[in-house]
Design a protein around this motif. Sequence first.
Motif, short mmCIF file in Angstrom:
data_model
loop_
_atom_site.label_atom_id
_atom_site.label_comp_id
_atom_site.label_asym_id
_atom_site.label_seq_id
_atom_site.Cartn_x
_atom_site.Cartn_y
_atom_site.Cartn_z
N ALA A 341 0.81 -1.22 0.00
CA ALA A 341 0.00 0.00 0.00
C ALA A 341 0.85 1.28 0.00
O ALA A 341 0.59 2.19 -0.80
CB ALA A 341 -0.97 -0.01 1.18
N PRO A 342 1.90 1.41 0.85
CA PRO A 342 2.68 2.64 0.82
C PRO A 342 3.41 2.86 -0.51
O PRO A 342 3.73 4.00 -0.86
CB PRO A 342 3.70 2.45 1.96
N ILE A 343 3.67 1.79 -1.24
CA ILE A 343 4.35 1.90 -2.53
C ILE A 343 3.37 2.23 -3.64
O ILE A 343 3.62 3.11 -4.49
CB ILE A 343 5.10 0.59 -2.87
N LEU A 344 2.24 1.54 -3.66
CA LEU A 344 1.31 1.64 -4.79
C LEU A 344 0.36 2.83 -4.69
O LEU A 344 -0.03 3.39 -5.73
CB LEU A 344 0.51 0.34 -4.92
N VAL A 345 -0.05 3.21 -3.47
CA VAL A 345 -1.03 4.29 -3.34
C VAL A 345 -0.51 5.61 -3.92
O VAL A 345 -1.26 6.31 -4.63
CB VAL A 345 -1.47 4.46 -1.87
N PRO A 346 0.75 6.02 -3.68
CA PRO A 346 1.23 7.24 -4.34
C PRO A 346 1.17 7.17 -5.86
O PRO A 346 0.93 8.18 -6.54
CB PRO A 346 2.68 7.36 -3.86
N ILE A 347 1.36 5.97 -6.41
CA ILE A 347 1.32 5.81 -7.86
C ILE A 347 -0.10 5.95 -8.38
O ILE A 347 -0.34 6.64 -9.38
CB ILE A 347 1.90 4.44 -8.26
N VAL A 348 -1.06 5.32 -7.71
CA VAL A 348 -2.44 5.40 -8.18
C VAL A 348 -2.98 6.82 -8.05
O VAL A 348 -3.81 7.26 -8.85
CB VAL A 348 -3.36 4.38 -7.46
N LYS A 349 -2.48 7.56 -7.06
CA LYS A 349 -2.87 8.96 -6.95
C LYS A 349 -2.36 9.74 -8.16
O LYS A 349 -3.06 10.63 -8.68
CB LYS A 349 -2.31 9.58 -5.67
N GLN A 350 -1.16 9.41 -8.62
CA GLN A 350 -0.57 10.09 -9.77
C GLN A 350 -1.40 9.89 -11.04
O GLN A 350 -1.47 10.76 -11.89
CB GLN A 350 0.85 9.58 -10.02
N ILE A 351 -2.03 8.72 -11.16
CA ILE A 351 -2.82 8.45 -12.37
C ILE A 351 -4.31 8.76 -12.16
O ILE A 351 -5.14 8.42 -13.00
CB ILE A 351 -2.64 6.98 -12.83
N GLY A 352 -4.63 9.40 -11.03
CA GLY A 352 -5.99 9.87 -10.80
C GLY A 352 -6.94 8.85 -10.20
O GLY A 352 -8.16 9.04 -10.24
N MET A 353 -6.42 7.79 -9.62
CA MET A 353 -7.26 6.76 -9.01
C MET A 353 -7.46 7.08 -7.54
O MET A 353 -6.51 7.38 -6.81
CB MET A 353 -6.62 5.38 -9.18
N ASP A 354 -8.69 7.01 -7.07
CA ASP A 354 -9.00 7.30 -5.67
C ASP A 354 -8.42 6.20 -4.78
O ASP A 354 -8.65 5.01 -5.02
CB ASP A 354 -10.52 7.36 -5.51
N PRO A 355 -7.67 6.56 -3.71
CA PRO A 355 -7.14 5.54 -2.79
C PRO A 355 -8.23 4.68 -2.16
O PRO A 355 -7.99 3.51 -1.83
CB PRO A 355 -6.41 6.37 -1.72
N LEU A 356 -9.42 5.25 -2.01
CA LEU A 356 -10.56 4.49 -1.49
C LEU A 356 -10.91 3.36 -2.44
O LEU A 356 -11.12 2.21 -2.05
CB LEU A 356 -11.74 5.44 -1.30
N HIS A 357 -10.98 3.69 -3.72
CA HIS A 357 -11.27 2.72 -4.77
C HIS A 357 -10.16 1.66 -4.83
O HIS A 357 -10.43 0.45 -4.90
CB HIS A 357 -11.40 3.46 -6.11
#
Length: 426
Positions: A341-357
């Motif tokens: 999670a600490p690795i992937l969540v910053p990446i998904v934020k960069q591509i516009g994906m909600d961390p909740l999703h």
Amino acid sequence: MGIGILFISFLGLLLLGMPVAFALGISSVLTIYFTDIIPMGYLAQTLFGSVNSYPLLAVPLFVFSGVLMEYGGLSRRLTDVARAFVGHITGGLAAVSLVATAIFAMLSGSGPATVAAIGGIMIPAMAREGYSLRYSAGLLATGGGVGIIIPPSIPLIIYGVTTNTSVGDLFLAGIVPGFMVVFLLYLVSRHYARKHNYGSNVQRTPWPQRLSRMWHAKWTLFMPVVILGGIYGGIFTPTEAAGIAVAYSIVLTIAYGEFKLSQAPQMLKTTFLISGMILVIIATASVYSRILTIQRVPSLIVGFLIDTLALAPWSIILAFVILLLIFGMFMETIAGIILLAPILVPIVKQIGMDPLHFGIVMIMGSLIGFATPPVGDNLNVASAISGLSIEQVSLAAIPYVIVLILFMLVVAYVPEISLFLPHLLK
């Protein structure tokens, strides 16, 4: 050099058969010792600070609540109600199992606990009615995983604490996907039940008997209303809800009169073992992920995927889904969440994906991992109950796993499935 020591030592220890929690801790200590990335004293601070969290208090409380319900006869009352309402349809006992796991999931928050409580009742019952053991064990091994996506879910709590995401919102986000999982698993089980003529001669339960069973289980059925209603109504926090779940379970267990004082040591032992294992994994995995963060691994991955490879967001999401499925097969759920999670969540934020999703997508990967070898916690529980080998249960679970993987892709690319309720209620 530090990252090399961290990864190589961790993989080497896993190959030697060391438990994940200790492999994470030892590889972190070796990295700190040989590279001086951080002072050794910081290790102790991180270990303590990672578990010194008020929201994490919900973990041992929900574990204890689930153990109380298993020993106190609450799971049997749930299956009686489910059988009265859906036991007569094609593959009726499969439907009973899935309905009972969904309700029990709203009380325990644990996948293996759900398989143990409901599977211990339903697998023998299905065998007596002519259902094959493989069919029953495969269904419960996958269906029991719904306990980690339908709230209250221990893995969702861990994800929320790790990524600083609202646990209440995560609980809301898991409701729709969780019940869709139950429905899809029933469709698969119905197909095989019709093919093998399982449960086709069961009579419909009369309404007076249905109402009678509901009356006998009324306080058990009311428990999810108290817990989830209190959380979403703003009456108490998820952590306070866990305490209320324990108190409620104790009262019901005593009221139903099925609890024996001689069972208390075993109940406490089970609670301490499960809770201790989870907290040790949280502590050691937190140190491991902290080192990854200090070494800027998330930033390096972001730069590689987005800048160097110039991947489109949809392809990054697909890559993450595959990664989560692989990690789910080989990594214990809690450790996988804290590491990734600490690795992937910053990446998904960069591509516009909600961390909740993304949290729900990640939990879906863990749900599937419960029913896939070599780790497969639910496979182990279903194997122990049915007497079948892990290989036999794994093969029986394949059709359900395939459907769950396809649904995980749908959840990943259709965020409204997860975000509909959180957005609606806000």
